[in-house]
Design a protein around this motif. Structure first.
Motif, PDB file in Angstrom:
ATOM      1  N   ASP A   1      34.566  29.423  36.999  1.00 34.62           N
ATOM      2  CA  ASP A   1      34.003  30.777  37.082  1.00 34.62           C
ATOM      3  C   ASP A   1      34.658  31.636  38.156  1.00 34.62           C
ATOM      4  OD1 ASP A   1      31.765  30.253  35.171  1.00 34.62           O
ATOM      5  OD2 ASP A   1      31.212  28.795  36.718  1.00 34.62           O
ATOM      6  N   ILE A   2      35.282  30.992  39.135  1.00 36.86           N
ATOM      7  CA  ILE A   2      35.858  31.687  40.288  1.00 36.86           C
ATOM      8  C   ILE A   2      37.129  30.957  40.695  1.00 36.86           C
ATOM      9  CG2 ILE A   2      35.530  32.236  42.760  1.00 36.86           C
ATOM     10  CD1 ILE A   2      32.516  32.396  42.211  1.00 36.86           C
ATOM     11  N   ILE A   3      38.129  31.708  41.166  1.00 33.95           N
ATOM     12  CA  ILE A   3      39.300  31.110  41.806  1.00 33.95           C
ATOM     13  C   ILE A   3      39.200  31.393  43.303  1.00 33.95           C
ATOM     14  CG2 ILE A   3      41.811  31.199  42.112  1.00 33.95           C
ATOM     15  CD1 ILE A   3      42.023  31.997  39.146  1.00 33.95           C
TER      16      ILE A   3
ATOM     17  N   PRO B   1      60.374  37.811  55.019  1.00 32.66           N
ATOM     18  CA  PRO B   1      59.823  37.453  53.702  1.00 32.66           C
ATOM     19  C   PRO B   1      60.281  38.386  52.588  1.00 32.66           C
ATOM     20  CG  PRO B   1      58.112  37.441  55.377  1.00 32.66           C
ATOM     21  CD  PRO B   1      59.320  38.039  56.019  1.00 32.66           C
ATOM     22  N   MET B   2      60.518  37.817  51.412  1.00 28.25           N
ATOM     23  CA  MET B   2      60.879  38.640  50.246  1.00 28.25           C
ATOM     24  C   MET B   2      59.636  39.246  49.614  1.00 28.25           C
ATOM     25  SD  MET B   2      61.875  35.643  47.513  1.00 28.25           S
ATOM     26  CE  MET B   2      61.086  34.019  47.653  1.00 28.25           C
ATOM     27  N   VAL B   3      58.481  38.584  49.808  1.00 26.31           N
ATOM     28  CA  VAL B   3      57.211  39.059  49.247  1.00 26.31           C
ATOM     29  C   VAL B   3      56.142  38.960  50.327  1.00 26.31           C
ATOM     30  CG1 VAL B   3      55.416  38.687  47.514  1.00 26.31           C
ATOM     31  CG2 VAL B   3      57.812  38.258  46.912  1.00 26.31           C
ATOM     32  N   VAL B   4      55.388  40.021  50.513  1.00 27.96           N
ATOM     33  CA  VAL B   4      54.211  39.987  51.390  1.00 27.96           C
ATOM     34  C   VAL B   4      53.015  40.381  50.536  1.00 27.96           C
ATOM     35  CG1 VAL B   4      53.063  40.985  53.400  1.00 27.96           C
ATOM     36  CG2 VAL B   4      55.518  40.500  53.473  1.00 27.96           C
ATOM     37  N   GLY B   5      51.982  39.582  50.574  1.00 27.89           N
ATOM     38  CA  GLY B   5      50.819  39.858  49.740  1.00 27.89           C
ATOM     39  C   GLY B   5      49.534  39.443  50.411  1.00 27.89           C
ATOM     40  N   SER B   6      48.433  39.744  49.738  1.00 23.19           N
ATOM     41  CA  SER B   6      47.102  39.405  50.248  1.00 23.19           C
ATOM     42  C   SER B   6      46.407  38.456  49.292  1.00 23.19           C
ATOM     43  CB  SER B   6      46.248  40.668  50.415  1.00 23.19           C
ATOM     44  OG  SER B   6      46.821  41.542  51.360  1.00 23.19           O
ATOM     45  N   VAL B   7      45.752  37.469  49.857  1.00 21.74           N
ATOM     46  CA  VAL B   7      44.955  36.523  49.076  1.00 21.74           C
ATOM     47  C   VAL B   7      43.605  37.160  48.750  1.00 21.74           C
ATOM     48  CG1 VAL B   7      43.691  34.340  49.230  1.00 21.74           C
ATOM     49  CG2 VAL B   7      46.029  34.478  50.026  1.00 21.74           C
ATOM     50  N   GLY B   8      43.136  36.927  47.514  1.00 19.07           N
ATOM     51  CA  GLY B   8      41.815  37.393  47.123  1.00 19.07           C
ATOM     52  C   GLY B   8      41.107  36.346  46.284  1.00 19.07           C
ATOM     53  N   ILE B   9      39.836  36.550  46.044  1.00 16.01           N
ATOM     54  CA  ILE B   9      39.033  35.670  45.193  1.00 16.01           C
ATOM     55  C   ILE B   9      39.077  36.217  43.768  1.00 16.01           C
ATOM     56  CG2 ILE B   9      36.675  34.857  44.725  1.00 16.01           C
ATOM     57  CD1 ILE B   9      36.292  35.133  47.853  1.00 16.01           C
ATOM     58  N   GLY B  10      39.367  35.348  42.800  1.00 17.23           N
ATOM     59  CA  GLY B  10      39.540  35.788  41.423  1.00 17.23           C
ATOM     60  C   GLY B  10      38.330  35.520  40.540  1.00 17.23           C
ATOM     61  N   VAL B  11      38.040  36.468  39.646  1.00 19.11           N
ATOM     62  CA  VAL B  11      36.984  36.301  38.642  1.00 19.11           C
ATOM     63  C   VAL B  11      37.477  36.831  37.300  1.00 19.11           C
ATOM     64  CG1 VAL B  11      35.139  36.532  40.358  1.00 19.11           C
ATOM     65  CG2 VAL B  11      35.883  38.540  39.065  1.00 19.11           C
TER      66      VAL B  11
END
Length: 250
Positions: A86-88, A205-215
């Protein structure tokens, strides 16, 4: 008491009991090899880490329980969209291609990719161009795969299931360099794992991103609850405490 009064009293008792009884337990997909975000604690045989602590606290605030399901990173989105979870809650960047498949919470933590090479290689690589001609490794399903493959700089971009697998091959000299989430690589090295590997500190870094919770895209109400609780936990210092516990900084 009349029969009508007993029925009415019973209805009130049932309605009062509903919130506790109706509390859901949601299945949360996490990876066993993403320390300190998510990892298998062999002593307890459970998944632990930043994202597990965070989704547990969010669940407490939002009124749902969590059941953590370990799985490979590459299986997370498919498991979510097919209703197996249900969630990542893992070290998953919020990216445009992923947002076409699932929805994400507000960002939790921001970082880029780390470059690691054998300790015997003392060159200070600053960019991908500096690595031209080397065989490199990267984790399947991550945001780093496409930039590496499209660069045209490498004779081979080897794809691995887990970050420790990449680090193991760099440690053994089977590949020349690896790319993976910087906090995960740094944590592994700080713990004394892979002693023949070093993190290239001057690499950009070639990519900079943010972690989030997935639904799932159909779970807009769940996302609203997660975002509301996440905002509260950021405000009251809970998120900062979780990050600090696992050696990360805001």
């Amino acid at each position: 008491m009349s029969l009508r009064s007993l029925i009415a009293a019973g209805a009130i008792l049932v309605s009062l009991a509903l919130p506790a009884a109706a509390q859901q337990t949601l299945k949360v997909g996490s990876t066993p090899t993403g320390i300190p975000f998510t990892f298998l604690d062999t002593q307890t045989n459970t998944i632990q880490g930043v994202m597990v602590d965070l989704i547990t606290e969010i669940g407490k605030d939002a009124g749902f329980g969590v059941q953590v399901e370990p799985m490979q990173f590459s299986a997370l989105i498919g498991s979510l969209t097919s209703n197996r979870i249900d969630i990542i809650a893992a070290a998953m960047y919020i990216t445009e291609p992923r947002k076409q498949q699932i929805d994400f919470s507000a960002p939790v933590y921001t970082y880029g990719d780390g470059l690691f090479v054998p300790k015997s290689d003392v060159k200070e690589y600053a960019s991908l161009q500096d690595l031209k001609g080397l065989t490199v490794g990267v984790q399947v399903g991550t945001a780093y795969v496409e930039p590496l493959q499209k660069s045209g700089l490498f004779p081979e971009v080897k794809i691995y299931e887990t970050i420790p697998d990449i680090m193991r091959d760099v440690n053994a000299g089977r590949i020349k360099a690896g790319f993976a989430d910087l906090p995960i690589v740094a944590y592994n090295l700080q713990q004394g794992r892979f002693p023949e590997v070093r993190l290239v500190k001057g690499y950009k870094p070639m990519v900079v991103g943010s972690v989030g919770i997935g639904v799932r895209k159909s779970d807009s109400e769940l996302l609203r609850k997660i975002d509301a609780s996440l905002a509260k936990l950021k405000q009251n210092g809970t998120v900062a405490k979780i990050l600090t516990k696992w050696g990360l900084q805001e």
